[in-house]
Scaffold this active site. Structure first.
Site, mmCIF file in Angstrom:
data_model
loop_
_atom_site.group_PDB
_atom_site.id
_atom_site.type_symbol
_atom_site.label_atom_id
_atom_site.label_comp_id
_atom_site.label_asym_id
_atom_site.label_seq_id
_atom_site.Cartn_x
_atom_site.Cartn_y
_atom_site.Cartn_z
ATOM 1 N N SER A 163 -18.251 77.481 -62.165
ATOM 2 C CA SER A 163 -18.590 77.010 -60.821
ATOM 3 C C SER A 163 -18.769 78.101 -59.784
ATOM 4 C CB SER A 163 -17.526 76.015 -60.349
ATOM 5 O OG SER A 163 -16.247 76.581 -60.446
ATOM 6 N N HIS A 201 -21.460 71.269 -63.197
ATOM 7 C CA HIS A 201 -22.630 72.022 -62.719
ATOM 8 C C HIS A 201 -23.736 72.090 -63.777
ATOM 9 C CE1 HIS A 201 -20.272 73.380 -59.250
ATOM 10 N NE2 HIS A 201 -19.268 73.396 -60.112
ATOM 11 N N LYS A 219 -22.188 66.267 -57.241
ATOM 12 C CA LYS A 219 -23.146 67.374 -57.214
ATOM 13 C C LYS A 219 -24.561 66.808 -57.419
ATOM 14 C CE LYS A 219 -19.196 70.047 -58.571
ATOM 15 N NZ LYS A 219 -18.606 70.209 -57.246
HETATM 16 C C1 LIG Z 1 -16.376 72.717 -62.534
HETATM 17 C C2 LIG Z 1 -15.861 71.627 -61.653
HETATM 18 N N1 LIG Z 1 -15.138 70.635 -62.196
HETATM 19 C C3 LIG Z 1 -14.645 69.625 -61.454
HETATM 20 C C4 LIG Z 1 -14.883 69.549 -60.095
HETATM 21 C C5 LIG Z 1 -14.295 68.432 -59.296
HETATM 22 O O1 LIG Z 1 -15.293 67.517 -58.982
HETATM 23 P P1 LIG Z 1 -15.200 66.541 -57.713
HETATM 24 O O2 LIG Z 1 -15.815 67.269 -56.563
HETATM 25 O O3 LIG Z 1 -16.002 65.362 -58.132
HETATM 26 O O4 LIG Z 1 -13.796 66.213 -57.480
HETATM 27 C C6 LIG Z 1 -15.652 70.541 -59.493
HETATM 28 C C7 LIG Z 1 -15.932 70.460 -58.045
HETATM 29 O O5 LIG Z 1 -15.744 71.337 -57.280
HETATM 30 C C8 LIG Z 1 -16.144 71.610 -60.279
HETATM 31 O O6 LIG Z 1 -16.845 72.593 -59.727
#
Ligand SMILES: Cc1ncc(COP(=O)(O)O)c(C=O)c1O
Length: 395
Positions: free
Chosen positions: A183, A211, A242
């Site tokens: 991320s 992502h 996203k």
């Molecule tokens: C790799 C990754 N997993 C999980 C999440 C968590 O997702 P959410 O924003 O739906 O809580 C994010 C969000 O920042 C992320 O970047």
């Protein structure tokens, strides 16, 4: 002052950043959210969003959300487990399962809750969770809650992963958990080798496609689809915050694992279900992902254009090849200052500083959307060159 507040008052990093005029958080957006947003009455170009397909203002998605509110109301007032399951939840789960190529899918209220509730509950006291050191915070929270032994491997380093796998007893359950696209640094997990090692050591694999979905694979099905390893990956996680332009998340897996999660995953059972509007928005976003492949094609066009632009400028961008482009600054203070300077010049980017990363790894996270134009990227490149040179980040 009570002891608690006396202790917390020692945390004054935000106050210090504010005093220096470089505090970069909670900037209030006053407009719709596309490539151009209004903050403090000022128009800035948005290069800090995770809305990779640029769908947050899509009229069909808005209409679907409004129609769902009209039919079902604004909330579900309960957990999926009890009174909070709507027919549209189940329809979306079936669709998502088909989309990513798994038997079943389960929707949670956020992506964070998916990782928290899945990683914490699948493996037990005698088992092992094996994780990449750059996995998302929600995976790390999940493994912290688990009773299993956590074993970390070096970022995307297959020799390190194999060493860890070798150290585990053959007859114990092992779960490897990795981001598909990382991320912050935008690099892609080596999934072909991860699944090969998983087979060799009889481990299960979970991939976080937060992502990856909407960006990689046929119609945006993610990195597992891109590498052709969907069948070898046991659990595919996705978020709606996203590319899907909504809020919530899901886990897709086989029926046996899904059955276990539905009845044991605490962030699923003990939390209210995703709202009707958010659910319907995801369905409409999925329609667009399936019917408008040109969006993903354009996302890649502007991504490759920006990647080439940053390379030509001489920026340090690590191993990314995706719409997430890290611009390494490697200095906390300069990272804050350049974020502020870029904002003043009309470019919104996100700073990634310690303690999220080591002070020597600080960066600006620059991210692209399918709705960006090459002219907007040129504008950003020009401002980045100017601000980076002013602070000596670029020669
Ligand atoms: C790799 C990754 N997993 C999980 C999440 C968590 O997702 P959410 O924003 O739906 O809580 C994010 C969000 O920042 C992320 O970047």
């Amino acid at each position: 002052m009570k002891l608690l507040q006396a202790k917390l008052a020692k945390y004054d990093a935000p106050q210090k950043a504010k005093a220096l005029g470089v505090y970069p958080y909670f900037r209030k957006i006053e407009s719709d959210q596309d490539t151009e947003v209004l903050i403090n009455g000022k128009k800035v170009l948005m290069f800090g969003s995770n809305s990779y397909l640029g769908l947050t203002n899509h009229p069909k998605i808005k209409e679907a959300a409004i129609a769902a509110i009209k039919k079902y109301g604004t909330g579900c007032a309960g957990s999926r487990f009890l009174n909070g399951t709507l027919d549209i939840h189940v329809e979306l789960e079936n669709r998502l399962a088909r989309f990513v190529g798994k038997e079943e899918a389960i929707i949670y209220s956020t992506g964070f809750q998916v990782n928290l509730g899945v990683v914490s509950c699948l493996t037990g006291r005698e088992d092992y969770i094996i994780w990449d050191e750059l996995d998302h915070a929600s995976i790390i929270e999940g493994r912290r809650l688990s009773f299993s032994t956590p074993l970390k491997y070096k970022h995307n380093d297959m020799a390190s992963l194999e060493k860890v796998l070798k150290s585990c007893p053959e007859d114990k359950v092992k779960l490897i958990v990795t981001d598909g696209v990382f991320s912050m640094e935008g690099d892609v997990a080596n999934l072909p080798e991860i699944v090969a090692l998983a087979k060799k050591y009889n481990a299960a694999v979970m991939v976080d496609e937060a992502h990856g979905i909407g960006v990689f694979g046929k119609q945006g099905r993610g990195t597992c689809d891109h590498f052709g390893v969907t069948g070898d990956v046991d659990l595919i996680m996705g978020t709606f915050s996203k590319s899907f332009a909504s809020l919530g998340g899901f886990i897709a897996t086989d029926s046996i694992t899904a059955n276990y999660l539905r009845h044991n995953s605490r962030s699923y059972i003990f939390s209210a279900s995703i709202t009707p509007a958010s659910t319907a928005a995801v369905g409409a976003a999925l329609d667009i992902m399936e019917s408008e492949p040109e969006r993903i094609a354009h996302l890649w066009e502007v991504t490759n254009y920006a990647l080439e632009g940053f390379r030509n400028l001489g920026c340090e961008i690590g191993h990314t090849s995706t719409p997430i482009i890290p611009l390494f600054i490697r200095d906390n203070e300069k990272t804050f200052r350049v974020t502020r300077d870029l904002f003043d010049e009309g470019v919104f980017v996100n700073p990634v500083v310690s303690p999220a990363v080591a002070p020597s790894d600080t960066l600006i996270r620059f991210s692209l959307m399918a709705t960006h134009t090459k002219e907007q990227v040129d504008f950003a490149l020009d401002k980045i060159e100017k601000c980076f040179k002013r602070l000596g980040i670029l020669k």
